[in-house]
Design a protein around this motif. Structure first.
Motif, PDB file in Angstrom:
ATOM      1  N   VAL A  12      -5.537 -36.803 -17.632  1.00 14.39           N
ATOM      2  CA  VAL A  12      -4.393 -37.027 -18.198  1.00 14.39           C
ATOM      3  C   VAL A  12      -3.123 -37.217 -17.435  1.00 14.39           C
ATOM      4  O   VAL A  12      -2.108 -37.919 -18.054  1.00 14.39           O
ATOM      5  CB  VAL A  12      -4.127 -35.638 -18.965  1.00 14.39           C
ATOM      6  N   HIS A  13      -2.865 -37.088 -16.049  1.00  9.36           N
ATOM      7  CA  HIS A  13      -1.844 -37.508 -15.355  1.00  9.36           C
ATOM      8  C   HIS A  13      -1.880 -39.128 -15.244  1.00  9.36           C
ATOM      9  O   HIS A  13      -0.932 -39.682 -15.140  1.00  9.36           O
ATOM     10  CB  HIS A  13      -1.776 -37.119 -13.913  1.00  9.36           C
TER      11      HIS A  13
ATOM     12  N   LEU B 287       0.596 -37.951 -18.905  1.00 10.84           N
ATOM     13  CA  LEU B 287       1.054 -36.760 -19.098  1.00 10.84           C
ATOM     14  C   LEU B 287       2.050 -36.106 -17.926  1.00 10.84           C
ATOM     15  O   LEU B 287       1.590 -36.563 -16.747  1.00 10.84           O
ATOM     16  CB  LEU B 287      -0.078 -35.614 -19.229  1.00 10.84           C
ATOM     17  N   SER B 288       3.096 -35.529 -18.087  1.00 11.07           N
ATOM     18  CA  SER B 288       3.628 -34.841 -16.695  1.00 11.07           C
ATOM     19  C   SER B 288       2.887 -34.018 -16.148  1.00 11.07           C
ATOM     20  O   SER B 288       1.921 -33.473 -16.376  1.00 11.07           O
ATOM     21  CB  SER B 288       4.785 -33.769 -17.515  1.00 11.07           C
ATOM     22  N   LYS B 289       3.244 -34.276 -14.619  1.00 11.61           N
ATOM     23  CA  LYS B 289       2.176 -33.678 -13.557  1.00 11.61           C
ATOM     24  C   LYS B 289       2.701 -32.044 -13.506  1.00 11.61           C
ATOM     25  O   LYS B 289       2.158 -31.240 -12.539  1.00 11.61           O
ATOM     26  CB  LYS B 289       2.455 -34.130 -12.166  1.00 11.61           C
ATOM     27  N   ASN B 290       3.723 -31.719 -14.392  1.00 15.10           N
ATOM     28  CA  ASN B 290       3.960 -30.307 -14.470  1.00 15.10           C
ATOM     29  C   ASN B 290       2.742 -29.389 -15.269  1.00 15.10           C
ATOM     30  O   ASN B 290       2.784 -28.167 -15.303  1.00 15.10           O
ATOM     31  CB  ASN B 290       5.354 -29.815 -14.855  1.00 15.10           C
ATOM     32  N   LEU B 291       1.986 -30.013 -15.874  1.00  7.61           N
ATOM     33  CA  LEU B 291       0.849 -29.460 -16.596  1.00  7.61           C
ATOM     34  C   LEU B 291      -0.449 -29.987 -15.801  1.00  7.61           C
ATOM     35  O   LEU B 291      -0.722 -31.041 -15.417  1.00  7.61           O
ATOM     36  CB  LEU B 291       0.821 -29.935 -18.237  1.00  7.61           C
ATOM     37  N   ALA B 292      -1.459 -29.109 -16.070  1.00  7.88           N
ATOM     38  CA  ALA B 292      -2.719 -29.316 -15.480  1.00  7.88           C
ATOM     39  C   ALA B 292      -3.750 -28.363 -16.187  1.00  7.88           C
ATOM     40  O   ALA B 292      -3.389 -27.523 -16.758  1.00  7.88           O
ATOM     41  CB  ALA B 292      -2.857 -28.916 -14.017  1.00  7.88           C
ATOM     42  N   PHE B 293      -5.169 -28.718 -16.087  1.00 11.60           N
ATOM     43  CA  PHE B 293      -6.106 -27.963 -16.736  1.00 11.60           C
ATOM     44  C   PHE B 293      -6.652 -27.197 -15.536  1.00 11.60           C
ATOM     45  O   PHE B 293      -6.512 -27.147 -14.259  1.00 11.60           O
ATOM     46  CB  PHE B 293      -7.343 -28.864 -16.956  1.00 11.60           C
ATOM     47  N   HIS B 294      -7.140 -25.705 -16.101  1.00  8.07           N
ATOM     48  CA  HIS B 294      -7.442 -24.645 -15.121  1.00  8.07           C
ATOM     49  C   HIS B 294      -8.710 -24.032 -15.926  1.00  8.07           C
ATOM     50  O   HIS B 294      -8.997 -23.806 -16.934  1.00  8.07           O
ATOM     51  CB  HIS B 294      -6.269 -23.621 -14.919  1.00  8.07           C
ATOM     52  N   ASP B 295      -9.671 -23.495 -14.681  1.00  6.12           N
ATOM     53  CA  ASP B 295     -10.639 -22.762 -15.470  1.00  6.12           C
ATOM     54  C   ASP B 295     -10.299 -21.509 -16.102  1.00  6.12           C
ATOM     55  O   ASP B 295      -9.541 -20.811 -15.372  1.00  6.12           O
ATOM     56  CB  ASP B 295     -11.663 -22.505 -14.172  1.00  6.12           C
ATOM     57  N   VAL B 296     -10.957 -21.081 -17.052  1.00  8.32           N
ATOM     58  CA  VAL B 296     -10.699 -19.654 -17.498  1.00  8.32           C
ATOM     59  C   VAL B 296     -12.051 -18.944 -17.365  1.00  8.32           C
ATOM     60  O   VAL B 296     -13.106 -19.345 -17.902  1.00  8.32           O
ATOM     61  CB  VAL B 296     -10.483 -19.880 -19.126  1.00  8.32           C
ATOM     62  N   PHE B 297     -12.179 -18.096 -16.452  1.00 13.94           N
ATOM     63  CA  PHE B 297     -13.712 -17.449 -16.163  1.00 13.94           C
ATOM     64  C   PHE B 297     -13.750 -16.177 -17.190  1.00 13.94           C
ATOM     65  O   PHE B 297     -14.791 -15.629 -16.941  1.00 13.94           O
ATOM     66  CB  PHE B 297     -13.698 -16.830 -14.713  1.00 13.94           C
TER      67      PHE B 297
ATOM     68  N   ILE C 223       4.645 -36.031 -22.611  1.00 12.90           N
ATOM     69  CA  ILE C 223       4.392 -37.340 -22.216  1.00 12.90           C
ATOM     70  C   ILE C 223       5.245 -38.259 -21.880  1.00 12.90           C
ATOM     71  O   ILE C 223       6.115 -38.503 -22.583  1.00 12.90           O
ATOM     72  CB  ILE C 223       3.367 -37.783 -23.521  1.00 12.90           C
ATOM     73  N   GLY C 224       4.874 -39.086 -20.924  1.00 10.19           N
ATOM     74  CA  GLY C 224       5.973 -40.005 -20.227  1.00 10.19           C
ATOM     75  C   GLY C 224       6.208 -40.925 -20.879  1.00 10.19           C
ATOM     76  O   GLY C 224       5.221 -41.774 -21.548  1.00 10.19           O
ATOM     77  N   ASP C 225       7.428 -41.539 -21.334  1.00 13.53           N
ATOM     78  CA  ASP C 225       7.786 -42.819 -21.687  1.00 13.53           C
ATOM     79  C   ASP C 225       7.391 -43.801 -21.103  1.00 13.53           C
ATOM     80  O   ASP C 225       7.191 -43.883 -20.127  1.00 13.53           O
ATOM     81  CB  ASP C 225       9.408 -42.765 -21.971  1.00 13.53           C
ATOM     82  N   GLY C 226       6.883 -44.637 -21.878  1.00 13.99           N
ATOM     83  CA  GLY C 226       6.245 -46.094 -21.620  1.00 13.99           C
ATOM     84  C   GLY C 226       4.808 -45.923 -20.995  1.00 13.99           C
ATOM     85  O   GLY C 226       4.055 -46.910 -20.364  1.00 13.99           O
ATOM     86  N   SER C 227       4.176 -44.578 -20.946  1.00 11.03           N
ATOM     87  CA  SER C 227       2.829 -44.338 -20.305  1.00 11.03           C
ATOM     88  C   SER C 227       1.814 -44.908 -21.413  1.00 11.03           C
ATOM     89  O   SER C 227       2.036 -45.079 -22.639  1.00 11.03           O
ATOM     90  CB  SER C 227       2.974 -42.868 -20.248  1.00 11.03           C
TER      91      SER C 227
END
Length: 264
Positions: free
Chosen positions: A46-47, A51-61, A141-145
């Motif tokens: 997604v990066h 998508l902004s690098k301020n967001l990320a996916f994380h495991d939910v255990f 979501i970044g402009d121009g991406s």
């Protein structure tokens, strides 16, 4: 909730975790390599798309253990659940969809944004798109991406034409292939029939929780969350009911990841 079938690296030798979109996609014109349920891989994908690098996916255990939930940054914007496609799921899906009309909304005011799946084995990518194109994530979501440009082309279109726009996107296909071939699990063929599937739960801008699956007739409203996020008590009850229903099939290959603020 059952333990996720993937390790921090994204897979185990005993349990495959590259879900298929082949639940109900017949005679697909295009096929993707199934996407491994791996939060680092998904984050990279997604990066790359914008998508902004301020967001990320994380495991939910766990969705019931407060100590494990405390490690996840909040607010959680979306959940991606991977589960085995069972007869009980198929029966439930058909029964729930039977009385519904095919979704037909389009345009900038659409909430939530929904993508119909016409690409075989693309349920992972469709789930990721649902996660990042809805709610607060959409504003990051970044402009121009590549992702911004894809949305600008796709959103004005009705579902089938929008699905065709996804099929025609070389940027999407290239980013997906790069991600799908970097996982730790063995890479299956794009035309392979495997029996795990992704579904996405998002908090849309109307504060409702929606179940989004490109193989259903459209978004499924699962209730008002108010000021709460998708890991709140009312949201995880919806996810837990989904899991409990599928556990009856005797298979426990469940994984759950969330889109939330990054830890860097």
């Amino acid at each position: 909730m059952a333990e996720p079938v993937h390790s921090a690296e994204g897979g185990t030798a005993e349990t495959p975790n590259t879900p298929s979109a082949s639940v109900d996609v017949r005679k697909a014109r295009k096929a993707f390599i199934p996407l491994e349920c791996n939060p680092e891989l998904m984050t990279s994908l997604v990066h790359k798309l914008g998508l902004s690098k301020n967001l990320a996916f994380h495991d939910v255990f766990s969705i019931s253990d407060p100590e494990l939930l405390a490690f996840i940054p909040r607010p959680a914007l979306a959940l991606l659940l991977v589960f085995p496609v069972s007869e009980s799921y198929q029966q439930h899906r058909i029964a729930e969809d039977a009385g519904k009309e095919e979704y037909s909304k389009q345009g900038d005011g659409e909430d939530p944004v929904w993508f119909k799946q016409t690409i075989k084995n693309a349920c992972g990518m469709i789930g990721v798109l649902h996660a990042v194109c809805n709610g607060a994530a959409r504003d990051m979501i970044g402009d121009g991406s590549s992702l911004k440009e894809l949305l600008s082309k796709a959103l004005p279109l009705p579902p089938l034409e929008r699905a065709q726009a996804l099929e025609d996107s070389q940027e999407l296909a290239s980013a997906h292939k790069s991600a799908a071939t970097l996982g730790s699990s063995a890479v299956p063929d794009a035309e392979a029939d495997v029996d795990l599937h992704y579904v996405c739960f998002v908090k849309a801008k109307d504060n409702h929780l929606y179940e989004l699956d490109g193989q259903r007739k459209g978004p499924l409203d699962r209730g008002d969350l108010g000021d709460c996020d998708v890991l709140s008590e009312q949201a995880v009850k919806v996810v837990q009911r989904f899991i409990d229903r599928e556990k009856e099939s005797g298979r426990l290959e469940f994984s759950l990841v969330t889109l939330a603020p990054g830890m860097d």
